[in-house]
Every structure is written in C-alpha cells, then in structure tokens.
Design an enzyme around this catalytic site. Sequence first.
Site, mmCIF file in Angstrom:
data_model
loop_
_atom_site.group_PDB
_atom_site.id
_atom_site.type_symbol
_atom_site.label_atom_id
_atom_site.label_comp_id
_atom_site.label_asym_id
_atom_site.label_seq_id
_atom_site.Cartn_x
_atom_site.Cartn_y
_atom_site.Cartn_z
ATOM 1 N N ARG A 50 -78.373 21.044 30.210
ATOM 2 C CA ARG A 50 -79.005 21.338 28.919
ATOM 3 C C ARG A 50 -78.106 21.108 27.701
ATOM 4 O O ARG A 50 -78.576 21.257 26.576
ATOM 5 C CB ARG A 50 -79.566 22.770 28.875
ATOM 6 C CG ARG A 50 -80.693 23.011 29.843
ATOM 7 C CD ARG A 50 -81.637 24.065 29.329
ATOM 8 N NE ARG A 50 -81.037 25.391 29.328
ATOM 9 C CZ ARG A 50 -81.682 26.476 28.919
ATOM 10 N NH1 ARG A 50 -82.923 26.387 28.466
ATOM 11 N NH2 ARG A 50 -81.094 27.651 28.937
ATOM 12 N N ASP A 51 -76.845 20.761 27.890
ATOM 13 C CA ASP A 51 -76.008 20.493 26.716
ATOM 14 C C ASP A 51 -74.953 19.438 27.043
ATOM 15 O O ASP A 51 -73.764 19.623 26.769
ATOM 16 C CB ASP A 51 -75.346 21.780 26.224
ATOM 17 C CG ASP A 51 -74.840 21.667 24.783
ATOM 18 O OD1 ASP A 51 -75.300 20.742 24.071
ATOM 19 O OD2 ASP A 51 -74.001 22.484 24.376
ATOM 20 N N VAL A 52 -75.401 18.329 27.613
ATOM 21 C CA VAL A 52 -74.501 17.219 27.916
ATOM 22 C C VAL A 52 -74.111 16.548 26.607
ATOM 23 O O VAL A 52 -74.974 16.133 25.835
ATOM 24 C CB VAL A 52 -75.180 16.196 28.855
ATOM 25 C CG1 VAL A 52 -74.264 14.994 29.092
ATOM 26 C CG2 VAL A 52 -75.551 16.854 30.176
#
Length: 207
Positions: A50-52
């Site tokens: 969810r936060d690459v």
Amino acid sequence: MENGSLDYWLHESLDKSSILKWDVRLKIAQGASRGLAYLHKVCEPHIVHRDVKSSNILLDENSKLIWLILVSQGCYRPYDTHVTTDLVGTLGYIPPEYSQTLMATCRGDVYSFGVVLLELLTGRRPVEVCKGKNCRDLVSWVFQMKSEKREAEIIDSSIWDKGREKQLLEMLEIACKCIDHDPRRRPYIEEVVSYLDGIGVEAAGQQ
C-alpha cells in the site's frame, strides 16, 4: 541501511560522481520486484504493501536492494474485506482506481512500483514542484511523450546511451504496463519480475 534510500540517490544526492548508473538501476528494479513478489505470493499471509515508493527502498553498501520497508499500519492481507476512508499511500504513487474503491490491491502495488520504474528511468520525482500550464505529474508526462513518439527524451540523460537503448525502452514498456489506468490490464508482480529479469539477456548471450 549504509546507503540510505533510492529516493535519496535519485533526487537528493549532490555528488555527481555518485549518480546511479544504468546497471545499478536495473539491479535495483529487479531486486525490488522480487521483494514485492515475496510479499504478494510467498509470505503467509500474503501482504499488500500500500505504500511502494522510492523512499521505501533501501540500499546496502553495494547499492543493491535490501528490502521494501513494511509500514505496519500500511500493510494488509489481500483477501481481507477491508475498505478504509483514510488515504493510504503517497501522492504520485497512488493508483487512479483507489479514489473510487478505497480498496488496496496487489495490482495497486504494481501501479506504484511502475512509478518507481519511471523514477529510475527518468530521474524525475512522481510529482514535480513547477509552474505553468504544461506542468504534469510524471505518469501523465510519460504517456504524453510516448504519444508523441519521443521516448528517447524520457530517459535520464545521465544513463542514456544509444548502445543500451533497447534495454532502456524495454524497461519503459514494462513501467507503462504497470501504470495502465485499467488495473485489469496491469501484470501481476511475478510477471514483472520475469520481464525485468529478461532485460539485456539476449545481448549478454551474444557476447
């Protein structure tokens, strides 16, 4: 880690002699894709990050990928029926469908990873601080340049070389698959791993 984040080396380092060369950027892309594939397919339970983003990719003393930082509040199992009203992710990396569904998915991670690939290729941030009507986010700018057949101008001048043009454009095509507006057309991360591992293989075999 010894060498900090990919974001630092691409966007903040002032030492021109330390600019990441193409072969290092390719190895980082390959390693990062394997790290994401591990989260999606190998570890139990499977995890959507969810936060690459480039600041969540850390490098060791040899500038090789170590890991994608797992932010505990940002990860969840892909088979959870979890919808959140909180914006999760970072501006410039958030997949377009997220605003409608508020559901994080593996293919949403692939979109974010595609933006990282564009950073590696262009040396640009996902969202640039700029002025004027022609200012665009990185994804929109890349698609516009491709539509005008100006792919070579997309590539960071510090890594551009006619001899490696095929490899650079191969990665560009992979990145564009990942950032397809329709998540159904994006590849799974294991396919991305295979695509990236195939870059340069033909040329190496001819040497």
